[in-house]
Enzyme design. Structure first.
Site, PDB file in Angstrom:
ATOM      1  CG  HIS A  92     -14.701  11.342   3.533  1.00 53.44           C
ATOM      2  ND1 HIS A  92     -14.948  12.550   2.923  1.00 53.44           N
ATOM      3  CD2 HIS A  92     -13.649  11.563   4.342  1.00 53.44           C
ATOM      4  CE1 HIS A  92     -14.096  13.455   3.346  1.00 53.44           C
ATOM      5  NE2 HIS A  92     -13.290  12.884   4.212  1.00 53.44           N
ATOM      6  NE  ARG A  96      -2.198   6.143   7.201  1.00 53.59           N
ATOM      7  CZ  ARG A  96      -2.675   6.413   8.407  1.00 53.59           C
ATOM      8  NH1 ARG A  96      -3.229   5.455   9.124  1.00 53.59           N
ATOM      9  NH2 ARG A  96      -2.585   7.635   8.902  1.00 53.59           N
ATOM     10  CD  GLU A 143      -9.628  10.971   2.048  1.00 50.50           C
ATOM     11  OE1 GLU A 143      -8.476  11.442   2.030  1.00 50.50           O
ATOM     12  OE2 GLU A 143     -10.579  11.496   2.674  1.00 50.50           O
ATOM     13  CG  ASN A 147       0.966   6.708   2.939  1.00 53.68           C
ATOM     14  OD1 ASN A 147       0.934   7.927   2.872  1.00 53.68           O
ATOM     15  ND2 ASN A 147       0.155   6.021   3.730  1.00 53.68           N
ATOM     16  CG  HIS A 161     -17.945  -5.281  10.024  1.00 58.54           C
ATOM     17  ND1 HIS A 161     -18.164  -5.904  11.241  1.00 58.54           N
ATOM     18  CD2 HIS A 161     -19.123  -4.683   9.708  1.00 58.54           C
ATOM     19  CE1 HIS A 161     -19.410  -5.694  11.627  1.00 58.54           C
ATOM     20  NE2 HIS A 161     -20.016  -4.948  10.712  1.00 58.54           N
ATOM     21  CD  GLU A 209     -22.814  -7.469   9.062  1.00 58.28           C
ATOM     22  OE1 GLU A 209     -23.723  -8.191   9.499  1.00 58.28           O
ATOM     23  OE2 GLU A 209     -22.401  -6.455   9.666  1.00 58.28           O
TER      24      GLU A 209
END
Length: 352
Positions: A92, A96, A143, A147, A161, A209
């Site tokens: 993965h 954030r 993932e 926060n 990208h 993309e």
């Protein structure tokens, strides 16, 4: 693997995060022995003795003993052969976001991803969500980390990208427009080529993309990162990560060169797209993009091989506090972070 990523540089210790992260809000169906064997061969047939399981230590780690924990010694010659045999896979990519619900809605409604699981850690003031096009035990997924109270991040100039393969770029773009998404490059042939592509932005400004491609088992197909020395980067990912240089293309008209690196063909696997812009040696990495996680059969050997090939180990190999999952973390010569996760431990986590 949210616990591998401190939410912010000022986050509490990994031990506290690991202990609290074990309570998942969403459970994933148990992975069958047949599925394990398909992924990792006969190695998964080994049973972990009860005396080891109750101590939270896998059979592999116990067999290594104190010597493995003290540091694995492997010659350069042995390293070359071992990396070729190690069963590695991109697990993965971690980054954030400022509004988790908004991002999940965009990814599911516009990009066709599924929410695989979501985990809230109030003690550490962050939430994770895993999304993708298939189960984590067989697909590359994203993932997302939210926060508490942080609404935006600096993506920087180094991250490029993500790539998603779709069967009809124009239809996908129309759907994204209808949902209020931002299209930064209308559908059309790629510069200097024939592949039909388009570029969009998600709610946090990450670029995607869209690549027109026939049916594929891995629609989430690319992560593009910019490098200051492409030859050095290619050598590092070949020798330390065991990746293959799938293709390299120079575009002198637009003053950049790309190299596709991965563990299998581009049409069936997720790959890294390493980009070198003529004359640019360094990039601002911001604080939004975090890392890629890679599966490995042995984090101890992996750490030693990374060191031998110019990488810096930022987290020594071993089990995370409070759980049996073994990891090691490193940064490449350009400063991009990756985490290696023990294959069997990763599958066990998904079963919990």
């Amino acid at each position: 693997m949210a616990r591998l990523l401190p939410p912010l540089p000022t986050a509490a210790t990994a031990a506290a995060a690991s202990a609290s992260a074990s309570a998942s809000r969403f459970r994933i169906p148990a992975i069958s022995v047949a599925r394990r064997q398909a992924l990792f061969g006969e190695r998964v047939g080994l049973r972990v003795p009860a005396r080891l399981a109750t101590r939270g230590v896998s059979a592999g780690a116990e067999a290594g003993g104190s010597a493995a924990r003290a540091g694995t010694v492997i010659s350069p010659e042995e390293a070359v052969e071992w990396v070729k045999k190690d069963r590695r896979r991109l697990l993965h990519v971690v980054y954030r976001v400022g509004d988790l619900d908004k991002t999940i809605k965009f990814y599911t409604e516009c990009l066709g991803m599924k929410l695989l699981r979501r985990r809230d850690i109030p003690e550490e003031r962050y939430t994770n969500a895993f999304l993708g096009y298939g189960p984590e035990d067989s697909h590359f997924v994203v993932e997302l980390t939210y926060n508490y109270g942080v609404e935006s991040y600096d993506i920087g100039s180094g991250f490029g990208h993500f790539g998603i393969a779709v069967e009809d770029v124009e239809k996908t773009v129309e759907l994204i427009k209808a949902k209020g998404g931002t299209v930064t490059r209308e559908p059309g042939p790629v510069k200097g080529g024939k592949s039909v592509i388009a570029f969009i932005k998600d709610p946090d400004g990450y670029k995607f993309e869209l690549i027109e491609r026939g049916p594929t088992p891995e629609p989430l197909c690319q992560v593009m990162l910019r490098m200051g020395d492409l030859d050095r980067a290619i050598s590092f990912y070949e020798k330390a990560f065991g990746m293959e240089l799938l293709r390299r293309k120079d575009n002198p008209q637009y003053k950049y060169t790309i190299a596709m690196m991965g563990y299998g063909p581009e049409d069936k696997n997720a790959v890294l797209e390493l980009t070198y812009n003529y004359g640019v040696k360094e990039y601002d990495k911001g604080n939004a993009y975090a890392q890629i996680a890679v599966g490995t059969d042995d984090v101890y050997k992996t750490a030693e091989v990374v060191r031998q090939n110019g990488g810096q180990i930022t987290r020594e190999p071993g089990p995370l506090p409070g759980i049996s999952t073994k990891i090691t973390a490193c940064i490449d010569p350009d400063g991009w972070k990756s985490v290696f996760v023990d294959n069997l431990d990763f599958l066990k986590e998904l079963e919990e």
